[in-house]
Design an enzyme around this catalytic site. Structure first.
Site, short mmCIF file in Angstrom:
data_model
loop_
_atom_site.label_atom_id
_atom_site.label_comp_id
_atom_site.label_asym_id
_atom_site.label_seq_id
_atom_site.Cartn_x
_atom_site.Cartn_y
_atom_site.Cartn_z
N SER A 136 5.68 -3.25 -2.78
CA SER A 136 4.77 -2.86 -1.71
C SER A 136 3.94 -1.70 -2.21
O SER A 136 4.36 -0.98 -3.13
CB SER A 136 5.57 -2.40 -0.49
OG SER A 136 4.73 -1.78 0.47
N TYR A 149 11.07 2.89 4.92
CA TYR A 149 10.57 1.74 4.17
C TYR A 149 10.13 2.18 2.77
O TYR A 149 10.49 1.55 1.75
CB TYR A 149 9.40 1.11 4.94
CG TYR A 149 8.83 -0.13 4.30
CD1 TYR A 149 9.61 -1.27 4.13
CD2 TYR A 149 7.51 -0.16 3.86
CE1 TYR A 149 9.09 -2.41 3.53
CE2 TYR A 149 6.97 -1.29 3.27
CZ TYR A 149 7.77 -2.42 3.11
OH TYR A 149 7.24 -3.54 2.53
C1 8X3 Z 1 3.61 -3.55 3.34
C2 8X3 Z 1 2.61 -2.48 3.22
O1 8X3 Z 1 1.47 -0.56 4.49
O2 8X3 Z 1 3.20 -1.75 5.70
O3 8X3 Z 1 4.55 -3.54 2.35
O4 8X3 Z 1 3.80 -0.26 3.91
S1 8X3 Z 1 2.80 -1.22 4.39
#
Ligand code: 8X3
Length: 251
Positions: A136, A149
């Site tokens: 990502s 995340y």
């Molecule tokens: C997805 C991109 O901007 O939601 O992996 O982190 S974001």
């Protein structure tokens, strides 16, 4: 027997698009995911070029069964696409849920580790293996609310980079694809626990976010170069997203 490609998280979004695309590139695709009903539909759609494998990347036993199923097909395993993963929540570090952070680490980092460990011997034995991991843009940048995340995606990229060093001299190349804003059916919906309004707001006014096929296209490109060509890392965003915080929205 055709070359075998294993795709995790294949029941929807980038994983399903990648499974479809790789079948058209001549691979026999093992589509792995938790949801058997979705996999059955996908495999039926692809036809004899695909096999369904119900698999939970957070379970050692489940991943061991995946490796057994793949070995049973009898062909050379030349490609693994570590795509299973996801985001939960958009809370601040101060308010973030430990359970959500734990889930993201387990799926995004340890899921990649488990499946890679399980299939690495076969990839090496093929003499021409490729591991593509879907990371990502959060693997190298941070944003408010994205702490859990981003922490998991930064960790995942550390695993990928380490692996590339450790496989030096072996016939397995290691590729990382880092997508920015991709509109799929489920990524944001899952992140917001099924809240459609919040999920849709992420893409509000963005004329053309990336779609799953855009990422599948790049995965297929990296995996089908001559084997001495290792595309280390690809960052891919829609033109409307110049940077994580610079998104052009038309209203
Ligand atoms: C997805 C991109 O901007 O939601 O992996 O982190 S974001």
């Amino acid at each position: 027997m055709q070359n075998i490609a294993v795709v995790t998280g294949a029941s929807s979004g980038i994983g399903a698009a990648t499974a479809r695309r790789l079948a058209t590139e001549g691979f026999h695709v093992v589509a792995a995911a938790r949801r058997a009903d979705r996999l059955a539909e996908l495999v039926e759609e692809i036809g004899p070029g695909a096999t369904a494998a119900q698999c939970d990347v957070t379970s050692d036993e489940s991943v061991a069964r995946l490796a057994e199923l793949v070995a049973g097909l009898g062909g050379p395993v030349t490609l693994l696409v570590n795509n299973a993963g996801g985001a939960r929540g958009l809370d601040s570090v101060a308010a973030g849920s430990v359970d959500d952070w734990q889930w993201m680490y387990d799926v995004n980092v340890l899921g990649t580790l488990r499946v890679t460990q399980a299939l690495l011997p076969a990839l090496e034995a093929s003499g021409a293996g490729t591991i593509v991991t879907v990371g990502s843009t959060a693997a190298f940048t941070v944003y408010e609310g994205g702490g859990g995340y981003a922490a998991s995606k930064h960790a995942q990229t550390a695993v990928v980079g380490t692996l590339r060093l450790e496989l030096s001299g072996k016939p397995v190349r290691v590729v990382e694809i880092d997508p920015g804003m991709v509109r799929t059916d489920e990524f944001s919906l899952k992140r917001f626990g099924g809240d459609r309004e919040k999920a849709d707001a992420i893409y509000d006014g963005v004329k053309e976010p990336l779609v799953a096929d855009d990422i599948a296209d790049v995965i297929a490109f990296t995996a089908t170069r001559p084997h001495h060509v290792n595309i280390d890392r690809v960052v891919i965003r829609p033109i409307a997203q110049a940077a994580q915080h610079k998104v052009h929205r038309e209203r």
